[in-house]
Scaffold this motif. Structure first.
Motif, PDB file in Angstrom:
ATOM      1  N   SER A 514      38.868  20.709 -41.697  1.00 53.67           N
ATOM      2  CA  SER A 514      38.558  20.760 -43.064  1.00 53.67           C
ATOM      3  C   SER A 514      40.168  21.280 -44.438  1.00 53.67           C
ATOM      4  O   SER A 514      40.311  21.779 -44.175  1.00 53.67           O
ATOM      5  N   PRO A 515      40.444  19.507 -44.727  1.00 54.20           N
ATOM      6  CA  PRO A 515      41.786  19.895 -45.421  1.00 54.20           C
ATOM      7  C   PRO A 515      41.844  20.185 -46.473  1.00 54.20           C
ATOM      8  O   PRO A 515      42.288  19.632 -47.608  1.00 54.20           O
ATOM      9  N   TYR A 523      44.364  20.411 -39.934  1.00 50.70           N
ATOM     10  CA  TYR A 523      44.755  19.108 -39.147  1.00 50.70           C
ATOM     11  C   TYR A 523      43.536  18.334 -38.391  1.00 50.70           C
ATOM     12  O   TYR A 523      42.899  19.518 -37.853  1.00 50.70           O
ATOM     13  N   TRP A 524      43.093  17.292 -37.856  1.00 53.38           N
ATOM     14  CA  TRP A 524      42.238  16.723 -37.092  1.00 53.38           C
ATOM     15  C   TRP A 524      43.689  16.355 -35.871  1.00 53.38           C
ATOM     16  O   TRP A 524      43.776  15.279 -35.877  1.00 53.38           O
ATOM     17  N   ASP A 561      45.617  14.856 -41.974  1.00 58.85           N
ATOM     18  CA  ASP A 561      45.589  15.472 -42.870  1.00 58.85           C
ATOM     19  C   ASP A 561      44.148  15.275 -44.017  1.00 58.85           C
ATOM     20  O   ASP A 561      44.065  15.687 -44.725  1.00 58.85           O
ATOM     21  N   GLY A 562      43.699  14.070 -43.461  1.00 56.65           N
ATOM     22  CA  GLY A 562      42.444  13.669 -44.202  1.00 56.65           C
ATOM     23  C   GLY A 562      42.845  12.496 -45.246  1.00 56.65           C
ATOM     24  O   GLY A 562      42.115  12.540 -46.498  1.00 56.65           O
ATOM     25  N   LEU A 592      35.091  14.481 -41.910  1.00 56.12           N
ATOM     26  CA  LEU A 592      35.746  16.096 -42.631  1.00 56.12           C
ATOM     27  C   LEU A 592      34.515  17.082 -43.520  1.00 56.12           C
ATOM     28  O   LEU A 592      34.164  16.021 -44.184  1.00 56.12           O
ATOM     29  N   LYS A 593      35.348  17.958 -43.697  1.00 55.12           N
ATOM     30  CA  LYS A 593      34.587  18.082 -44.438  1.00 55.12           C
ATOM     31  C   LYS A 593      35.478  19.177 -45.973  1.00 55.12           C
ATOM     32  O   LYS A 593      36.901  19.241 -46.060  1.00 55.12           O
TER      33      LYS A 593
END
Length: 594
Positions: A514-515, A523-524, A561-562, A592-593
């Motif tokens: 969840s960025p 971060y993923w 970071d989306g 991604l939330k």
């Protein structure tokens, strides 16, 4: 329906729809015969000025054993000739000619007298005869011939048709020109005369025969004469005792038996496949016996028989033709007692496929069927058959295609074989070999596909050698951990197994991030678990839900970071593909939330 065509026939339908339907499917209709177009070949449809003594010919139809011809003065009419059966001939000569200056309508009917009297009438065609312009020529006496001696006093007279004649006047006497036996009599348009009494024995007989038409009588004609013999009694006719006239289901090797005739010194017998042929016996003379055997006849066929007694006075006159039908072979045929359709072929229970282990060849196999005889054939790649056994038991040398045949024997018809046959396959099996196991991540676990090779028929199980087994080699939603896969040959040729360990590396990829800048899961990135099997990642690619490539990240960086080019991507599911230094590929998805 039996027809009055001058010979006897017994229909095999017995008035029952089931039997008649069977005949339709096995007889003329099954072969798909249709009427030719045109039907007539001479005279052609629409022809004019056709001679009154013309032959009528039509096109032959394949597989049709007989024809019926009708002649009339209206389409489909029968006032000139009412449904005359002519056998297999395709030409008919009207014995008394055709009327002059008349439109003649011809109807040809295809007729299968061997399979239930099936009829297919063709559309009528017509022609018009020419006009007669002169009186007829003189008629000729054929029987007895002019000047013949030793003529039986019980003889009949017959003469030939004269073109253009519409009738004949006959005078018979014991002196030239006399009418002592028959005064001049108009017999109209007939070609024979049966005297009501025998002619005087040892006497000359004089005959005057005059043809005529509307234009007058034949002129300058010569009288005929013949001399009779001593008075002697002709034998009478006989009849079949066995088989009876019209009998069905007669054995194909019958003993013919007929009633004895007093005074007969012998019998002439004719047997044929149609009322007009003599393929079996052709007017063969037999001594004064009342039975004889016949070599094996064809099954399911009607045979026509004429028996004519004779003695020194001559042959019996007017003996009728009789018929019988041999049994229907193996069937199916109609049983009048039960109303059932009977089939004499055995029932067989051979599977489509016989399977065994390759190590068990040669395979000995015994038929489960009850029959009088058995045959086993191997079929090669070219379709050729080789007999490998004629007993109930067979030994298969290897896998391939085979044909099995079981048959029953019908003793009353010369041990006729009634077979039932089936083509089947012999397959060899062997213990499977597991060649690979494919593991992919799912939302609720992992998907495992086990791949095996071998010539057997295999089924699959997981974590228990006793099953349950399934046809599919794929197992879904299996929990992470250690699992044993089993592949079993259905024919008992063995079980292969292989253990796998859950791919722990998949656990290092977060399921979501969840960025939002709160410093938690912004971060993923791949996070190696405590045990990662010494796997080193070299790249990670990220895709949207439609499979479009978005970004590639370094496994050693902070992660994604989306965003793409500084723009926030929407909350959604995304996919990743990671590759290790050993070229191992791992795929999965995350959320991604926002």
């Amino acid at each position: 329906m039996a027809r009055n065509t001058g010979w006897k026939m017994e229909t095999t339908c017995h008035g029952l729809v089931l039997a008649c339907l069977l005949t339709l499917f096995t007889g003329l209709g099954a072969a798909g015969q249709i009427c030719p177009s045109p039907v007539l070949t001479s005279p052609l449809d629409g022809a004019v000025n056709v001679p009154v003594d013309a032959d009528i010919s039509w096109n032959q139809v394949p597989n049709v054993p007989g024809y019926i011809i009708s002649l009339g003065t209206t389409p489909g009419g029968t006032d000139l000739l009412d449904e005359k059966f002519v056998g297999s001939a395709t030409t008919y000569n009207p014995p008394v000619g055709l009327p002059e200056n008349t439109t003649i309508h011809v109807t040809i009917t295809l007729f299968d007298f061997q399979n239930g009297n099936i009829e297919i009438p063709c559309e009528s065609e017509s022609f018009t005869t020419t006009s007669i312009t002169e009186a007829p020529a003189c008629a000729q006496l054929n029987v007895p011939s002019n000047g013949q001696t030793d003529v039986n006093p019980a003889t009949n007279l017959s003469w030939g048709y004269v073109p253009g004649a519409i009738g004949y006047r006959l005078t018979i006497g014991t002196s030239p020109g006399g009418g002592e036996i028959l005064p001049t009599t108009d017999l109209q348009n007939t070609l024979s005369y049966d005297p009501p009494a025998e002619f005087p024995p040892n006497s000359p007989i004089y005959v005057r025969l005059t043809a005529y038409n509307l234009l007058g009588d034949a002129t300058s004609c010569t009288d005929f004469s013949f001399t009779t013999s001593e008075l002697a009694a002709l034998p009478g006719c006989t009849f079949l005792i066995s088989p009876l006239d019209g009998e069905i289901n007669v054995p194909v090797t019958p003993i013919l038996e007929w009633a004895p005739v007093p005074g007969a010194t012998g019998y002439r017998i004719t047997v044929g496949n149609s009322p007009f042929t003599a393929e079996i016996l052709d007017n063969v003379a037999f001594p004064p016996v009342t039975q004889t055997g016949i070599l094996e006849l064809e099954a399911n066929r009607t045979f026509f028989i004429t028996i004519v007694p004779f003695n020194e006075a001559g042959e019996a006159i007017g003996c009728e033709q009789e018929s019988f039908t041999t049994l229907q072979g193996c069937g199916p045929f109609f049983d009048a007692m039960t109303g059932d359709l009977i089939t004499l072929n055995p029932m067989i229970d051979i599977p489509d496929t016989i399977s065994t282990c390759a190590s068990e060849f040669p395979l000995v196999y015994t038929s489960p069927d009850v029959a009088d005889g058995y045959r086993w054939f191997r079929i090669d790649v070219n379709g050729n058959e080789t007999l490998i056994s004629d007993t109930q038991t067979v030994s298969f040398a290897g896998s391939g295609s085979y044909r099995y045949e079981a048959y029953t024997l019908i003793p009353q018809s010369g041990n006729l074989e009634c077979p039932t046959s089936k083509v089947f396959t012999v397959e060899s099996s062997e213990i499977p070999v597991i060649t690979s196991v494919d593991v992919t991540e799912q939302a609720n676990g992992i998907r495992i596909a086990v791949n095996a090779s071998g010539s057997g028929d295999y089924e699959y199980a997981i974590d228990s050698s006793s099953g349950p087994y399934q046809d599919s080699n794929v197992f879904t939603n299996i929990p992470y951990g250690t699992h044993t896969l089993y592949v079993r040959d259905r024919n008992g040729c063995g079980i292969a197994e292989e253990q796998i360990v859950q791919d722990l590396t998949l656990e290092g990829f977060p399921k979501f991030f969840s960025p939002n800048g709160d410093g938690i899961n912004d971060y993923w990135q791949y996070i190696p678990p405590e045990f990662n099997g010494d796997i080193t990642l070299v790249s990670i690619e990220i895709f949207n839900r439609y499979g479009q490539f978005l970004v590639r990240i370094d496994p050693t960086s902070r992660g994604w970071d989306g965003t793409i080019k500084g723009m926030d991507l929407p909350a959604s599911d995304y996919w990743f593909r990671a590759r290790s230094s050993t070229d191992q590929e791992m795929t999965g998805h995350f959320s991604l939330k926002r």
